[in-house]
Design a protein around this motif. Structure first.
Motif, PDB file in Angstrom:
ATOM      1  N   ALA A 277      88.478 -24.481 -64.888  1.00 14.50           N
ATOM      2  CA  ALA A 277      88.955 -25.684 -65.578  1.00 14.50           C
ATOM      3  C   ALA A 277      90.294 -26.130 -65.015  1.00 14.50           C
ATOM      4  N   ARG A 278      91.184 -25.178 -64.744  1.00 18.05           N
ATOM      5  CA  ARG A 278      92.486 -25.515 -64.179  1.00 18.05           C
ATOM      6  C   ARG A 278      92.334 -26.168 -62.805  1.00 18.05           C
ATOM      7  N   MET A 279      91.500 -25.580 -61.951  1.00 14.04           N
ATOM      8  CA  MET A 279      91.303 -26.126 -60.613  1.00 14.04           C
ATOM      9  C   MET A 279      90.648 -27.499 -60.651  1.00 14.04           C
ATOM     10  N   ALA A 280      89.793 -27.710 -61.638  1.00 19.67           N
ATOM     11  CA  ALA A 280      89.089 -28.999 -61.734  1.00 19.67           C
ATOM     12  C   ALA A 280      90.048 -30.149 -61.997  1.00 19.67           C
ATOM     13  N   HIS A 281      91.222 -29.867 -62.568  1.00 18.94           N
ATOM     14  CA  HIS A 281      92.205 -30.928 -62.787  1.00 18.94           C
ATOM     15  C   HIS A 281      92.669 -31.544 -61.468  1.00 18.94           C
ATOM     16  N   ASP A 282      92.479 -30.843 -60.354  1.00 19.71           N
ATOM     17  CA  ASP A 282      92.781 -31.454 -59.063  1.00 19.71           C
ATOM     18  C   ASP A 282      91.912 -32.694 -58.844  1.00 19.71           C
ATOM     19  N   GLY A 283      90.700 -32.682 -59.393  1.00 17.09           N
ATOM     20  CA  GLY A 283      89.839 -33.854 -59.302  1.00 17.09           C
ATOM     21  C   GLY A 283      90.430 -35.045 -60.037  1.00 17.09           C
ATOM     22  N   PHE A 284      91.062 -34.783 -61.199  1.00 22.54           N
ATOM     23  CA  PHE A 284      91.775 -35.856 -61.907  1.00 22.54           C
ATOM     24  C   PHE A 284      92.871 -36.429 -61.006  1.00 22.54           C
ATOM     25  N   ALA A 285      93.642 -35.525 -60.375  1.00 26.00           N
ATOM     26  CA  ALA A 285      94.775 -35.972 -59.563  1.00 26.00           C
ATOM     27  C   ALA A 285      94.317 -36.758 -58.338  1.00 26.00           C
ATOM     28  N   ARG A 286      93.151 -36.438 -57.800  1.00 29.92           N
ATOM     29  CA  ARG A 286      92.650 -37.166 -56.628  1.00 29.92           C
ATOM     30  C   ARG A 286      92.147 -38.549 -56.989  1.00 29.92           C
ATOM     31  N   ALA A 287      91.612 -38.703 -58.197  1.00 32.34           N
ATOM     32  CA  ALA A 287      90.910 -39.941 -58.539  1.00 32.34           C
ATOM     33  C   ALA A 287      91.626 -40.804 -59.572  1.00 32.34           C
ATOM     34  N   ILE A 288      92.755 -40.355 -60.124  1.00 30.72           N
ATOM     35  CA  ILE A 288      93.489 -41.154 -61.119  1.00 30.72           C
ATOM     36  C   ILE A 288      94.964 -41.161 -60.731  1.00 30.72           C
ATOM     37  N   ALA A 289      95.580 -42.354 -60.728  1.00 31.54           N
ATOM     38  CA  ALA A 289      97.004 -42.464 -60.406  1.00 31.54           C
ATOM     39  C   ALA A 289      97.653 -43.547 -61.261  1.00 31.54           C
ATOM     40  N   PRO A 290      98.720 -43.195 -62.024  1.00 36.23           N
ATOM     41  CA  PRO A 290      99.225 -41.842 -62.281  1.00 36.23           C
ATOM     42  C   PRO A 290      98.321 -41.105 -63.266  1.00 36.23           C
ATOM     43  N   VAL A 291      98.463 -39.789 -63.316  1.00 40.28           N
ATOM     44  CA  VAL A 291      97.618 -38.972 -64.188  1.00 40.28           C
ATOM     45  C   VAL A 291      98.488 -37.968 -64.932  1.00 40.28           C
ATOM     46  N   HIS A 292      97.957 -37.413 -66.030  1.00 42.53           N
ATOM     47  CA  HIS A 292      98.673 -36.414 -66.831  1.00 42.53           C
ATOM     48  C   HIS A 292     100.023 -36.945 -67.303  1.00 42.53           C
TER      49      HIS A 292
END
Length: 350
Positions: A277-292
């Motif tokens: 789950a932690r590693m999958a957040h990299d997918g958020f960072a690649r496809a959403i800007a800004p994120v988190h």
């Protein structure tokens, strides 16, 4: 003439080999979360607003982990997924709109699972384990209409192993993206899914309800797919450029949050699922800007059904989880339907 024993043995072996059947080929992929054997997905929508919920069922149970990012999460039963805690499996994950009100959808899923005899056995009864997370979509339509227990029950009853419907469905019915400069310049978000199967039979898949403050970026091209629009509303402004230029934006509010579920048929522990789950957040960072951001409550759950026995390569599964998560985010906005004041990626004129 008597047949020698060795000849009889060869004949028996040859007959067995000729009669042996090749292993069944794997089922065709549908490109969504239900490619992971043991998982079912159902949506329910309240189109009068619109809003809705999405339920991922694991009737036989699945090992689960979670990773919560951003500063405005709304969740239920995520502490239970801590690897230090007792319960090892969950029976469903619920994603819903409606902000904190939407957590009621999990009650309906629990009720339905109980009626099916599914849950963690405790004394004379079974308690279904149903973690949930919500996104904020109350700014779309009548905020008094939100996912409730009936919505959750409806989604659970609709769950199937068919290809997951994508776009303006379930938890993504009222989702929006590109809110860096307010709802007047935003676009429609939605639910997306993607999957991959390795030659050894390991499947990794993702389902994401995309309701981000930021833009959605296609990581294969680096281009904005959906997000904040120019002041005239006709084109994509590119949030990355606006941020670099220091263009003043309205104060952020907690009206966002992207929710995801990544899953595999591999056998994982709770600790390993949490790492995926932690590693999958990299997918958020690649496809959403800004994120988190401070106004996003981004959450990713990870599920492992254990249908594929043996020691799993957790690093590989986590890396693939990030890949399919990014693709699911892009799929969500590309398949979303517009609303009267919110164009979608398919309807905005470049």
């Amino acid at each position: 003439m008597r047949t020698p024993p060795w000849a009889a043995l060869l004949l028996a072996v040859g007959t067995a080999l000729l009669g042996a059947q090749a292993p069944d080929p794997p089922p065709p992929m549908n490109g969504t979360l239900t490619d992971v054997e043991g998982l079912l997905v159902g949506h329910a929508v309240r189109r009068e607003r619109p809003t809705g919920c999405t339920v991922i069922l694991a009737r036989e149970g699945a090992v689960a982990g979670v990773d919560v990012r951003g500063a405005a999460p709304g969740t239920r039963e995520t502490d239970l997924l801590n690897p230090l805690n007792t319960v090892q499996q969950v029976h469903a994950i619920v994603l819903a709109g409606g902000s904190a009100f939407g957590l009621d959808a999990a009650t309906g899923v629990m009720s339905w699972l109980e009626s099916e005899g599914i849950g963690f056995k405790v004394g004379p009864t079974r308690v279904p384990i149903v973690p949930a997370a919500i996104l904020f979509d109350l700014g779309i339509g009548d905020a008094r209409i939100r996912p409730d227990a009936a919505c959750g029950r409806e989604a659970a009853m609709a769950a199937s192993a068919a290809a997951v419907p994508q776009g303006s469905v379930g938890a993504g019915a009222g989702a929006t993206v590109g809110k860096l400069h307010g709802m007047a310049r935003a676009m429609k978000g939605g639910v997306g899914s993607a999957s991959i199967r390795l030659p050894n039979g390991i499947v990794v898949a993702a389902l994401v309800a995309v309701n981000a403050r930021g833009d959605v970026i296609d990581p294969t091209t680096g281009k904005v797919v959906a997000g904040v629009r120019t002041a005239d509303g006709r084109h994509l402004a590119d949030a990355r450029e606006l941020l670099r230029q220091g263009v003043p934006a309205p104060a952020p509010v907690a009206e966002n949050t992207t929710l995801g579920v990544v899953a595999t048929n591999a056998t994982l522990t709770k600790s390993e699922a949490s790492l995926v789950a932690r590693m999958a957040h990299d997918g958020f960072a690649r496809a959403i800007a800004p994120v988190h951001t401070p106004s996003d409550g981004d959450v990713i759950f990870a599920l492992a059904t254990g249908k594929q026995a043996g020691v799993a390569d957790v690093g590989l599964i986590g890396a693939l989880a990030a890949d399919v998560t990014a693709q699911a985010i892009v799929n969500a906005v590309q398949r979303a339907d517009p609303l009267p004041s919110l164009p979608s990626a398919r309807t905005l004129v470049p």
